[in-house]
Scaffold this active site. Structure first.
Site, PDB file in Angstrom:
ATOM      1  N   TYR A  92       0.826  -1.204   0.000  1.00  0.00           N
ATOM      2  CA  TYR A  92       0.000   0.000   0.000  1.00  0.00           C
ATOM      3  C   TYR A  92       0.866   1.262   0.000  1.00  0.00           C
ATOM      4  O   TYR A  92       1.547   1.571   0.987  1.00  0.00           O
ATOM      5  CB  TYR A  92      -0.932   0.016   1.207  1.00  0.00           C
ATOM      6  N   SER A 134     -13.136  -5.201   1.508  1.00  0.00           N
ATOM      7  CA  SER A 134     -14.106  -4.579   0.593  1.00  0.00           C
ATOM      8  C   SER A 134     -15.538  -5.013   0.912  1.00  0.00           C
ATOM      9  O   SER A 134     -16.310  -5.374   0.011  1.00  0.00           O
ATOM     10  CB  SER A 134     -13.768  -4.889  -0.864  1.00  0.00           C
ATOM     11  N   LEU A 191     -17.948  -3.273   1.576  1.00  0.00           N
ATOM     12  CA  LEU A 191     -18.897  -2.308   1.021  1.00  0.00           C
ATOM     13  C   LEU A 191     -18.768  -2.203  -0.496  1.00  0.00           C
ATOM     14  O   LEU A 191     -19.132  -1.188  -1.098  1.00  0.00           O
ATOM     15  CB  LEU A 191     -18.701  -0.937   1.681  1.00  0.00           C
ATOM     16  N   GLY A 192     -18.245  -3.261  -1.099  1.00  0.00           N
ATOM     17  CA  GLY A 192     -18.214  -3.318  -2.553  1.00  0.00           C
ATOM     18  C   GLY A 192     -17.441  -2.187  -3.188  1.00  0.00           C
ATOM     19  O   GLY A 192     -17.825  -1.671  -4.246  1.00  0.00           O
ATOM     20  N   ARG A 193     -16.329  -1.793  -2.562  1.00  0.00           N
ATOM     21  CA  ARG A 193     -15.472  -0.710  -3.069  1.00  0.00           C
ATOM     22  C   ARG A 193     -16.278   0.563  -3.326  1.00  0.00           C
ATOM     23  O   ARG A 193     -16.060   1.282  -4.300  1.00  0.00           O
ATOM     24  CB  ARG A 193     -14.734  -1.160  -4.327  1.00  0.00           C
ATOM     25  N   GLY A 194     -17.238   0.807  -2.420  1.00  0.00           N
ATOM     26  CA  GLY A 194     -18.030   2.032  -2.480  1.00  0.00           C
ATOM     27  C   GLY A 194     -19.407   1.856  -3.072  1.00  0.00           C
ATOM     28  O   GLY A 194     -20.264   2.742  -2.928  1.00  0.00           O
ATOM     29  N   PHE A 195     -19.668   0.721  -3.735  1.00  0.00           N
ATOM     30  CA  PHE A 195     -20.990   0.524  -4.337  1.00  0.00           C
ATOM     31  C   PHE A 195     -22.062   0.367  -3.283  1.00  0.00           C
ATOM     32  O   PHE A 195     -23.193   0.861  -3.449  1.00  0.00           O
ATOM     33  CB  PHE A 195     -20.964  -0.703  -5.250  1.00  0.00           C
ATOM     34  N   SER A 213     -23.156   1.716  -0.664  1.00  0.00           N
ATOM     35  CA  SER A 213     -23.284   2.932   0.144  1.00  0.00           C
ATOM     36  C   SER A 213     -24.468   3.713  -0.402  1.00  0.00           C
ATOM     37  O   SER A 213     -25.005   3.399  -1.474  1.00  0.00           O
ATOM     38  CB  SER A 213     -22.013   3.783   0.065  1.00  0.00           C
TER      39      SER A 213
END
Length: 329
Positions: free
Chosen positions: A55, A200, A202-206, A208
């Site tokens: 990272y 992930s 939260l689905g990489r932001g999906f 939300s």
């Protein structure tokens, strides 16, 4: 905050994935904002913090070392080896000598004498998993790390590794819209007494209230290379999002809280690892630990995902070849 167990240590049921404070989702936040998020997580009772040598190519570990070395007693520190940058290229290398070198460099960046949980970030398929895990076992014996973890491996590989040295945690992607662990590895972890850490979630932001705008992704946002975030697939996936919104309203929580509460209900060995750069989202995520979903609502969520399947694979073919997880036909 609910707690779960990794080996014999109790940690918060919700951890903090620190990657996006330095890496992968466009321009990272300022150092000051990243510090506020890290300290805010501790104040909310989040006691599992997850980083990796990959990272920011060391920058994320340096961030945690600088900000949190004085708070070392307050959290379980997880990092990863097996992927790093060499001559400007991303390299997967699970050879024992490389694992030892990576660990020493990580210890220096993290400003600590020992890493609580050290994952093999990817299985280097050119190296027997037994050899890589053997090197990690040597680091346990030397007092450099306390527990061994694996990332993105199958149940069969997990069992091979666990036969060499106890594996404390397995980390892989798991969420309402990524269900691959349900094929085998989720049950294997339960059977073997291994914590399952879902990245992930939260689905990489999906997953939300405001799904990401694919047209606004920066050039270095990794979602640009992920098929399910292509413009065409996201048109189909937005229909799924609308139905999730209705269920979240029924539950009286946000979509993110709904997704995290669903995940935590999958078993006492499951830990969710969302990441964020926002203090507001951090507090929202922490609130998911208090969301209780009825059996009827959980059934409705599962039925929705069966009748409205996700459009697009989670990885492109090149990245898919790097991982060892089970895949649906």
């Amino acid at each position: 905050m609910q707690t779960r167990r990794i080996a014999q240590q109790q940690v918060s049921a919700l951890g903090l994935g620190c990657m996006n404070l330095s890496h992968a989702y466009g321009v990272p936040p300022t150092a000051e904002q990243a510090e506020r998020v890290l300290l805010g997580a501790l104040d909310l009772g989040i006691t599992l913090l997850d980083t990796a040598a990959l990272y920011g190519y060391g920058a994320n570990e340096e961030l945690l070392g600088r900000v949190l070395s004085g708070h070392r007693h307050r959290y379980m520190l997880a990092s990863k080896c097996g992927i790093f940058q060499e001559d400007g290229k991303r390299v997967i290398d699970g050879r024992p000598a490389t694992i030892r070198q990576t660990c020493e460099a990580s210890l220096q960046r993290l400003r600590t004498d020992v890493i609580d949980l050290y994952y093999l970030h990817r299985w280097d398929k050119q190296v027997p998993i037994e050899d890589s895990v053997g090197a990690l076992a040597d680091l346990v014996a030397a007092g450099k790390i306390r527990h061994i973890g694996l990332s993105e491996v199958s149940a069969a590989t997990l069992r091979r590794a666990h036969a060499i040295h106890p594996i404390a945690a397995l980390q892989t992607e798991y969420s309402l819209w990524t269900r691959n662990p349900e094929i085998a590895v989720l049950d294997a972890c339960r059977e073997l007494g291994i914590a399952f850490v879902a990245f992930s979630p939260l689905g990489r932001g999906f997953l939300s209230d405001s799904p990401p705008d694919v047209n606004a992704f920066e050039d270095n946002d990794i979602r640009r290379s992920m098929p399910r975030f292509s413009a065409g697939n996201m048109v189909a996936n937005r229909g799924l999002h609308q139905k999730l919104t209705q269920l979240a309203t029924q539950a009286g929580c946000s979509i993110a809280q709904l997704a995290l509460a669903w995940l935590l209900g999958k078993g006492p060995h499951v830990i969710a690892l969302p990441g964020t750069t926002s203090l507001a989202h951090l507090a929202e995520n922490a609130g998911a630990a208090e969301c209780m979903l009825s059996a009827e609502l959980r059934a409705a969520l599962d039925a929705l995902m069966q009748t409205s399947p996700v459009s697009g694979a989670r990885y492109n073919p090149l990245t898919q070849r790097e991982i060892d997880t089970e895949e649906f036909a």
